[in-house]
Design a protein around this motif. Structure first.
Motif, short mmCIF file in Angstrom:
data_model
loop_
_atom_site.label_atom_id
_atom_site.label_comp_id
_atom_site.label_asym_id
_atom_site.label_seq_id
_atom_site.Cartn_x
_atom_site.Cartn_y
_atom_site.Cartn_z
N ARG A 65 0.61 -1.20 -0.26
CA ARG A 65 0.10 0.08 -0.04
C ARG A 65 1.01 1.27 0.03
O ARG A 65 0.29 2.40 0.07
CB ARG A 65 -1.05 -0.01 1.43
N LEU A 66 2.15 1.10 0.03
CA LEU A 66 3.26 2.17 0.26
C LEU A 66 3.84 2.73 -0.98
O LEU A 66 3.89 2.01 -1.89
CB LEU A 66 4.03 1.80 1.46
N THR A 67 4.13 3.93 -1.09
CA THR A 67 4.99 4.41 -2.04
C THR A 67 6.39 4.03 -1.72
O THR A 67 6.84 3.39 -0.75
CB THR A 67 4.94 5.93 -1.96
N LYS A 68 7.32 4.36 -2.92
CA LYS A 68 8.55 3.94 -2.60
C LYS A 68 9.33 4.40 -1.28
O LYS A 68 9.88 3.62 -0.61
CB LYS A 68 9.39 4.22 -4.02
N GLU A 69 8.87 5.82 -1.22
CA GLU A 69 9.57 6.54 -0.19
C GLU A 69 8.96 6.01 1.38
O GLU A 69 9.59 6.01 2.32
CB GLU A 69 9.15 8.10 -0.46
N GLU A 70 7.59 5.86 1.28
CA GLU A 70 7.10 5.46 2.41
C GLU A 70 7.44 4.16 2.75
O GLU A 70 7.61 3.56 3.88
CB GLU A 70 5.50 5.13 1.95
N LEU A 71 7.73 3.07 1.89
CA LEU A 71 8.23 1.81 2.05
C LEU A 71 9.61 1.66 2.76
O LEU A 71 9.87 1.30 3.71
CB LEU A 71 8.27 0.91 0.71
N GLN A 72 10.33 2.63 2.15
CA GLN A 72 11.89 3.00 2.99
C GLN A 72 11.49 3.64 4.27
O GLN A 72 12.31 3.08 5.23
CB GLN A 72 12.68 4.12 2.04
N GLN A 73 10.71 4.51 4.77
CA GLN A 73 10.51 4.79 5.97
C GLN A 73 10.02 3.78 6.75
O GLN A 73 10.45 3.67 8.09
CB GLN A 73 9.34 6.04 5.75
N TRP A 74 9.12 2.91 6.30
CA TRP A 74 8.40 1.78 7.08
C TRP A 74 9.63 0.92 7.28
O TRP A 74 9.48 0.51 8.41
CB TRP A 74 7.43 1.17 6.00
N GLU A 75 10.59 0.58 6.49
CA GLU A 75 11.64 -0.24 6.74
C GLU A 75 12.69 0.36 7.88
O GLU A 75 12.83 -0.43 8.76
CB GLU A 75 12.40 -0.54 5.48
N ARG A 76 12.73 1.54 7.89
CA ARG A 76 13.52 2.10 8.90
C ARG A 76 12.84 2.25 10.19
O ARG A 76 13.43 1.89 11.20
CB ARG A 76 13.91 3.73 8.47
N ILE A 77 11.45 2.38 10.27
CA ILE A 77 10.80 2.40 11.48
C ILE A 77 11.06 0.87 11.86
O ILE A 77 11.14 0.70 13.38
CB ILE A 77 9.47 2.63 11.29
N GLU A 78 10.63 -0.10 11.21
CA GLU A 78 10.93 -1.55 11.55
C GLU A 78 12.16 -1.71 12.21
O GLU A 78 12.21 -2.39 13.23
CB GLU A 78 10.28 -2.45 10.57
N GLU A 79 13.32 -1.61 11.64
CA GLU A 79 14.66 -1.66 11.93
C GLU A 79 14.72 -0.89 13.40
O GLU A 79 15.21 -1.37 14.25
CB GLU A 79 15.69 -0.87 11.03
N ASP A 80 14.31 0.30 13.61
CA ASP A 80 14.37 0.99 14.91
C ASP A 80 13.47 0.40 16.00
O ASP A 80 14.09 0.21 16.91
CB ASP A 80 13.78 2.45 14.65
N LEU A 81 12.32 -0.35 15.55
CA LEU A 81 11.62 -1.05 16.63
C LEU A 81 12.43 -2.24 17.26
O LEU A 81 12.43 -2.45 18.37
CB LEU A 81 10.32 -1.41 15.89
N ALA A 82 13.07 -2.81 16.03
CA ALA A 82 13.74 -4.08 16.23
C ALA A 82 15.06 -3.69 17.26
O ALA A 82 15.25 -4.49 18.04
CB ALA A 82 14.40 -4.82 15.20
N ARG A 83 15.61 -2.67 17.06
CA ARG A 83 16.89 -2.16 17.88
C ARG A 83 16.30 -1.77 19.54
O ARG A 83 16.92 -2.09 20.33
CB ARG A 83 17.55 -0.97 17.11
N LEU A 84 15.18 -1.01 19.29
CA LEU A 84 14.62 -0.84 20.66
C LEU A 84 14.22 -1.88 21.41
O LEU A 84 14.33 -1.97 22.72
CB LEU A 84 13.33 0.27 20.32
N ARG A 85 13.35 -2.81 20.74
CA ARG A 85 13.16 -4.15 21.36
C ARG A 85 14.44 -4.81 21.94
O ARG A 85 14.33 -5.23 23.14
CB ARG A 85 12.39 -4.93 20.19
N ALA A 86 15.42 -4.83 21.15
CA ALA A 86 16.74 -5.58 21.54
C ALA A 86 17.21 -4.80 23.00
O ALA A 86 17.63 -5.30 23.99
CB ALA A 86 17.79 -5.68 20.69
N ASP A 87 17.20 -3.42 22.78
CA ASP A 87 17.64 -2.47 24.03
C ASP A 87 16.87 -2.77 25.30
O ASP A 87 17.13 -2.74 26.33
CB ASP A 87 17.65 -1.01 23.39
N VAL A 88 15.52 -2.87 25.13
CA VAL A 88 14.71 -3.00 25.98
C VAL A 88 14.74 -4.43 26.91
O VAL A 88 14.94 -4.60 27.93
CB VAL A 88 13.05 -2.82 25.75
N ASP A 89 15.04 -5.62 26.02
CA ASP A 89 15.13 -6.82 26.45
C ASP A 89 16.68 -6.94 27.10
O ASP A 89 16.67 -7.58 28.21
CB ASP A 89 15.20 -7.67 25.30
#
Length: 173
Positions: free
Chosen positions: A137-161
């Motif tokens: 459903r995302l444009t190319k730019e939105e998809l890139q931002q989505w992927e950055r958000i998912e990476e940020d969430l994964a890092r944050l989750r690892a930090d929280v754990d």
């Protein structure tokens, strides 16, 4: 005296899954109000759980879960009882209904499971509902931002754990 269960701890895994679901839900289609509710009940012919027949209906379940790209639209939302909705979670509805999962119609001995599944399949086909992955459903730019958000969430989750593990270790000593 029987006591209710003790309050459960909110875990990082649960919390992060809610954030991910929220993101998917926010980019999914959402067209489901009172008129659509009435149309769904009219399609099925009764205000009952489409999976087991229980009344009253207590929730609106997504046939294709929001976490799997489901939308809140006609063809994907059905009336359900809390027992079925809680048991189904994000499983494909037919797989779940015929499984031995606790709370599934099959495991509870609902006699007309096959007919119910056929009617649910007819419902999705009638409204020509086809799920789309959130990323489709995302444009190319939105998809890139989505992927950055998912990476940020994964890092944050690892930090929280890591933080919680260190905290548990300190308290254990």
């Amino acid at each position: 005296m029987d006591y209710p269960p003790a309050p459960q701890r909110t875990t990082p895994g649960f919390s992060f899954s809610i954030v991910q679901r929220c993101l998917r839900d926010c980019i999914a289609e959402r067209r489901f109000g009172k008129a659509e509710m009435e149309e769904v009940v009219a399609f099925f012919g009764a205000a009952e759980c489409v999976y087991c027949g229980a009344t009253p209906i207590q929730r609106w379940d997504h046939l294709v879960a929001v976490s799997k790209g489901g939308d809140t639209v006609l063809g994907n939302v059905v009336p359900a009882c809390s027992r079925c909705d809680d048991s189904k979670r994000d499983m494909p509805f037919a797989e779940w209904a015929l499984s031995a999962a606790p709370g599934s119609p099959h495991s509870r001995g609902v006699p007309d499971v096959e007919q119910r599944l056929e009617r649910i399949t007819d419902y999705a086909a009638h409204y020509e509902y086809l799920p789309a992955l959130p990323t489709e459903r995302l444009t190319k730019e939105e998809l890139q931002q989505w992927e950055r958000i998912e990476e940020d969430l994964a890092r944050l989750r690892a930090d929280v754990d890591r933080f919680l593990e260190l905290h548990r270790e300190r308290r254990a000593t």
